[in-house]
Design a protein around this motif. Structure first.
Motif, PDB file in Angstrom:
ATOM      1  N   GLU A  47       0.823  -1.208   0.000  1.00 44.14           N
ATOM      2  CA  GLU A  47       0.000   0.000   0.000  1.00 44.14           C
ATOM      3  C   GLU A  47       0.858   1.259   0.000  1.00 44.14           C
ATOM      4  OE1 GLU A  47      -2.259  -3.038   2.661  1.00 44.14           O
ATOM      5  OE2 GLU A  47      -0.204  -2.622   2.009  1.00 44.14           O
ATOM      6  N   ARG A  48       1.932   1.247   0.792  1.00 40.53           N
ATOM      7  CA  ARG A  48       2.820   2.402   0.852  1.00 40.53           C
ATOM      8  C   ARG A  48       3.474   2.659  -0.497  1.00 40.53           C
ATOM      9  NH1 ARG A  48       2.335   6.422   3.665  1.00 40.53           N
ATOM     10  NH2 ARG A  48       2.251   7.251   1.540  1.00 40.53           N
ATOM     11  N   GLU A  49       3.895   1.592  -1.171  1.00 39.14           N
ATOM     12  CA  GLU A  49       4.494   1.721  -2.497  1.00 39.14           C
ATOM     13  C   GLU A  49       3.506   2.341  -3.481  1.00 39.14           C
ATOM     14  OE1 GLU A  49       7.763   0.253  -3.993  1.00 39.14           O
ATOM     15  OE2 GLU A  49       8.090   1.153  -2.030  1.00 39.14           O
ATOM     16  N   ALA A  50       2.271   1.842  -3.482  1.00 36.51           N
ATOM     17  CA  ALA A  50       1.265   2.345  -4.416  1.00 36.51           C
ATOM     18  C   ALA A  50       0.897   3.797  -4.112  1.00 36.51           C
ATOM     19  CB  ALA A  50       0.027   1.468  -4.376  1.00 36.51           C
ATOM     20  N   LEU A  51       0.768   4.138  -2.836  1.00 34.87           N
ATOM     21  CA  LEU A  51       0.413   5.510  -2.458  1.00 34.87           C
ATOM     22  C   LEU A  51       1.526   6.486  -2.833  1.00 34.87           C
ATOM     23  CD1 LEU A  51      -1.191   4.837   1.036  1.00 34.87           C
ATOM     24  CD2 LEU A  51      -2.391   5.650  -1.011  1.00 34.87           C
ATOM     25  N   ASP A  52       2.771   6.088  -2.627  1.00 36.24           N
ATOM     26  CA  ASP A  52       3.882   6.966  -2.994  1.00 36.24           C
ATOM     27  C   ASP A  52       3.913   7.207  -4.496  1.00 36.24           C
ATOM     28  OD1 ASP A  52       4.613   7.155  -0.368  1.00 36.24           O
ATOM     29  OD2 ASP A  52       6.296   5.745  -0.506  1.00 36.24           O
ATOM     30  N   GLN A  53       3.567   6.184  -5.271  1.00 35.24           N
ATOM     31  CA  GLN A  53       3.549   6.347  -6.722  1.00 35.24           C
ATOM     32  C   GLN A  53       2.401   7.249  -7.157  1.00 35.24           C
ATOM     33  OE1 GLN A  53       2.366   3.262 -10.030  1.00 35.24           O
ATOM     34  NE2 GLN A  53       4.479   2.835  -9.431  1.00 35.24           N
ATOM     35  N   ALA A  54       1.256   7.122  -6.485  1.00 38.36           N
ATOM     36  CA  ALA A  54       0.090   7.913  -6.875  1.00 38.36           C
ATOM     37  C   ALA A  54       0.173   9.358  -6.423  1.00 38.36           C
ATOM     38  CB  ALA A  54      -1.171   7.259  -6.299  1.00 38.36           C
ATOM     39  N   GLY A  55       0.793   9.606  -5.280  1.00 38.46           N
ATOM     40  CA  GLY A  55       0.841  10.973  -4.763  1.00 38.46           C
ATOM     41  C   GLY A  55      -0.555  11.521  -4.530  1.00 38.46           C
ATOM     42  N   PRO A  56      -0.819  12.779  -4.914  1.00 35.77           N
ATOM     43  CA  PRO A  56      -2.137  13.388  -4.677  1.00 35.77           C
ATOM     44  C   PRO A  56      -3.263  12.721  -5.463  1.00 35.77           C
ATOM     45  CG  PRO A  56      -0.742  14.829  -6.013  1.00 35.77           C
ATOM     46  CD  PRO A  56       0.140  13.753  -5.498  1.00 35.77           C
ATOM     47  N   LEU A  57      -2.928  11.935  -6.498  1.00 36.95           N
ATOM     48  CA  LEU A  57      -3.963  11.258  -7.277  1.00 36.95           C
ATOM     49  C   LEU A  57      -4.644  10.143  -6.500  1.00 36.95           C
ATOM     50  CD1 LEU A  57      -2.185  11.015 -10.767  1.00 36.95           C
ATOM     51  CD2 LEU A  57      -3.909  12.676 -10.013  1.00 36.95           C
ATOM     52  N   ALA A  58      -4.104   9.792  -5.314  1.00 35.33           N
ATOM     53  CA  ALA A  58      -4.740   8.761  -4.495  1.00 35.33           C
ATOM     54  C   ALA A  58      -6.057   9.235  -3.897  1.00 35.33           C
ATOM     55  CB  ALA A  58      -3.792   8.328  -3.376  1.00 35.33           C
ATOM     56  N   ARG A  59      -6.239  10.565  -3.774  1.00 40.13           N
ATOM     57  CA  ARG A  59      -7.460  11.084  -3.166  1.00 40.13           C
ATOM     58  C   ARG A  59      -8.659  10.730  -4.046  1.00 40.13           C
ATOM     59  NH1 ARG A  59      -8.533  13.914   1.017  1.00 40.13           N
ATOM     60  NH2 ARG A  59      -6.286  14.178   1.369  1.00 40.13           N
ATOM     61  N   GLY A  60      -9.634  10.072  -3.421  1.00 40.95           N
ATOM     62  CA  GLY A  60     -10.838   9.674  -4.144  1.00 40.95           C
ATOM     63  C   GLY A  60     -10.708   8.364  -4.896  1.00 40.95           C
ATOM     64  N   ALA A  61      -9.538   7.729  -4.837  1.00 46.48           N
ATOM     65  CA  ALA A  61      -9.298   6.500  -5.604  1.00 46.48           C
ATOM     66  C   ALA A  61      -9.843   5.279  -4.873  1.00 46.48           C
ATOM     67  CB  ALA A  61      -7.810   6.327  -5.866  1.00 46.48           C
ATOM     68  N   THR A  62      -9.918   4.181  -5.611  1.00 41.78           N
ATOM     69  CA  THR A  62     -10.242   2.877  -5.036  1.00 41.78           C
ATOM     70  C   THR A  62      -8.957   2.065  -4.940  1.00 41.78           C
ATOM     71  OG1 THR A  62     -12.511   2.824  -5.886  1.00 41.78           O
ATOM     72  CG2 THR A  62     -11.481   0.713  -5.369  1.00 41.78           C
ATOM     73  N   ALA A  63      -8.698   1.503  -3.773  1.00 42.51           N
ATOM     74  CA  ALA A  63      -7.524   0.665  -3.570  1.00 42.51           C
ATOM     75  C   ALA A  63      -7.938  -0.798  -3.621  1.00 42.51           C
ATOM     76  CB  ALA A  63      -6.868   0.974  -2.228  1.00 42.51           C
ATOM     77  N   HIS A  64      -7.295  -1.555  -4.486  1.00 44.01           N
ATOM     78  CA  HIS A  64      -7.505  -3.005  -4.571  1.00 44.01           C
ATOM     79  C   HIS A  64      -6.300  -3.672  -3.916  1.00 44.01           C
ATOM     80  CE1 HIS A  64      -9.803  -1.167  -7.850  1.00 44.01           C
ATOM     81  NE2 HIS A  64     -10.642  -2.184  -7.724  1.00 44.01           N
ATOM     82  N   VAL A  65      -6.511  -4.379  -2.809  1.00 40.90           N
ATOM     83  CA  VAL A  65      -5.416  -4.933  -2.014  1.00 40.90           C
ATOM     84  C   VAL A  65      -5.666  -6.433  -1.809  1.00 40.90           C
ATOM     85  CG1 VAL A  65      -4.001  -4.622   0.045  1.00 40.90           C
ATOM     86  CG2 VAL A  65      -5.372  -2.721  -0.792  1.00 40.90           C
ATOM     87  N   THR A  66      -4.621  -7.243  -1.971  1.00 40.85           N
ATOM     88  CA  THR A  66      -4.803  -8.696  -1.891  1.00 40.85           C
ATOM     89  C   THR A  66      -4.930  -9.214  -0.469  1.00 40.85           C
ATOM     90  OG1 THR A  66      -2.395  -9.043  -1.953  1.00 40.85           O
ATOM     91  CG2 THR A  66      -3.568  -9.051  -4.067  1.00 40.85           C
ATOM     92  N   LEU A  67      -4.532  -8.416   0.528  1.00 36.73           N
ATOM     93  CA  LEU A  67      -4.644  -8.808   1.933  1.00 36.73           C
ATOM     94  C   LEU A  67      -5.030  -7.586   2.743  1.00 36.73           C
ATOM     95  CD1 LEU A  67      -4.128 -11.321   3.843  1.00 36.73           C
ATOM     96  CD2 LEU A  67      -1.888 -10.286   4.307  1.00 36.73           C
ATOM     97  N   GLU A  68      -5.816  -7.794   3.773  1.00 36.18           N
ATOM     98  CA  GLU A  68      -6.275  -6.702   4.628  1.00 36.18           C
ATOM     99  C   GLU A  68      -5.127  -5.780   5.042  1.00 36.18           C
ATOM    100  OE1 GLU A  68      -8.395  -6.131   9.035  1.00 36.18           O
ATOM    101  OE2 GLU A  68      -7.872  -8.126   8.281  1.00 36.18           O
ATOM    102  N   PRO A  69      -5.283  -4.463   4.855  1.00 32.97           N
ATOM    103  CA  PRO A  69      -4.244  -3.523   5.287  1.00 32.97           C
ATOM    104  C   PRO A  69      -3.985  -3.641   6.784  1.00 32.97           C
ATOM    105  CG  PRO A  69      -5.800  -2.440   3.813  1.00 32.97           C
ATOM    106  CD  PRO A  69      -6.382  -3.791   4.143  1.00 32.97           C
TER     107      PRO A  69
END
Length: 373
Positions: A47-69
């Motif tokens: 999740e941290r890797e994906a959020l760092d890549q997305a930056g501000p574009l993460a706001r309002g996004a849907t996160a698909h994660v294979t295991l509970e955060p």
């Protein structure tokens, strides 16, 4: 979620004792704005890797994660908090984490923050991918894959011991890929004495994916001048001994850089397979590849502790005077045999590769980890 599962698979063999997780962030207009998977050593998390890549574009996004955060503080802050702070609108989770420090608490934290949560999406695939981590958490042992390469009649060597090479280069490359996706690789001391192997991953570009080498050695007979001990300062070597191994031999191995794990023995002093798996799990190993020889393979099968079986078959016949792949383990009736179901089959060069799985190492009752929508 399919993309997230593919990303998660990249970490197999490199992230233990952590699970291998994938995360994909999708913006409201359907664009992928961030992707991540668990990094070597287990940090950073997907999740941290994906959020760092997305930056501000993460706001309002849907996160698909294979295991509970995760929801607890370890070497990094909770991923559930990171998703909340980033302004994610929705989280889709394949599988709930059975770790008692998480186990639904991450989802509860997300919902308390007003984030929409959905669970159970492609759960079976996520469970299969992280079966080693789950077995460690639920049963206290790693996933066990038994790999063997034989003739059509199940022989691994001729009567004189000649065995190189039964299978061709393409099959051997697949064998090295198996090594790269497991945390540890195990052989018996008989294999070490006969072949003096290195047990490394030798595929170009994947040399750094060599797993921990584990030798089952009742009396610590492994040669201190052999290839495994000589390389112990570069690639971890663990020697599993029985209770009767001499203190002197164990000390000599430790001086050379090997780690010695002394476990309970069976009635003839050999390390008990269940005790060895428990000790490996205590060290963080989640995926163990057992490569040989026949005595060790027979011991794992007799104990009912083989989850996956990968069988490489070469198109040749050696005969009954050749060395068998599996030592006798006391099967008098077919109902007592080790039972598997076919999962996959492919051709590698001139050889056949077959993948079998044991039936339900984690039963549905033991593994009811998804929420009911």
């Amino acid at each position: 979620m399919g993309v997230a599962l593919g990303l998660a698979a990249r970490g197999l063999g490199r992230v233990w004792p952590n699970p291998s997780v994938g995360c994909v962030l999708v913006s409201p207009d359907g664009r992928v704005v961030g992707r991540g998977w668990t990094q070597p050593g287990g940090r950073p998390h997907a999740e941290r890797e994906a959020l760092d890549q997305a930056g501000p574009l993460a706001r309002g996004a849907t996160a698909h994660v294979t295991l509970e955060p995760c929801s607890h503080y370890g070497q990094t802050p909770p991923c559930a908090d990171a998703l909340i702070d980033a302004g994610v609108f929705r989280v889709v989770v394949a599988l709930i984490d059975p770790d008692e420090r998480v186990s639904g608490q991450g989802l509860a934290r997300l919902r308390a923050a007003g984030i929409e949560v959905r669970t159970g999406v492609r759960e079976a695939e996520a469970r299969d991918l992280n079966q080693g981590f789950l077995l460690c958490r639920i049963k206290g042992r790693p996933l066990v894959t038994l790999k063997t390469a034989t003739s059509l009649d199940g022989r691994i060597a001729t009567a004189t011991g000649h065995s190189q090479w039964i299978t061709g280069p393409e099959a051997r490359q697949r064998g090295h890929r198996l090594r790269a996706t497991h945390d540890a690789i195990a052989v018996g001391v008989g294999t070490v004495l006969a072949d003096d192997p290195t047990l490394t991953c030798r595929l170009p570009g994947l040399e750094d994916r060599s797993p921990v080498r584990v030798v089952f050695d009742s009396h610590a007979r492994i040669p201190v001048n052999g290839a495994l001990v000589r390389s112990a300062d570069r690639i971890p070597l663990w020697v599993v001994t029985g209770p009767e191994a001499s203190v002197h031999r164990r000390s000599n191995l430790e001086k050379k850089g090997a780690r010695v794990l002394s476990v309970a023995g069976d009635d003839v002093g050999r390390p008990r397979v269940d005790a060895a798996l428990s000790a490996l799990a205590d060290q963080g190993v989640t995926r163990l590849l057992v490569e040989g020889g026949g005595d060790l393979a027979g011991a794992f099968l007799a104990a009912g502790l083989v989850d996956h079986l990968v069988w490489f078959r070469a198109p040749l016949v050696i005969g009954s005077d050749g060395k068998g792949a599996i030592a006798a383990f006391g099967v008098d009736h077919l109902g007592d045999s080790a039972q598997f179901s076919a999962r996959a089959r492919c051709v590698a060069g001139g050889d056949l590769v077959e993948h079998f799985a044991a039936s339900a190492p984690l039963s549905p009752i033991e593994f009811s980890l998804s929420e009911t929508e």
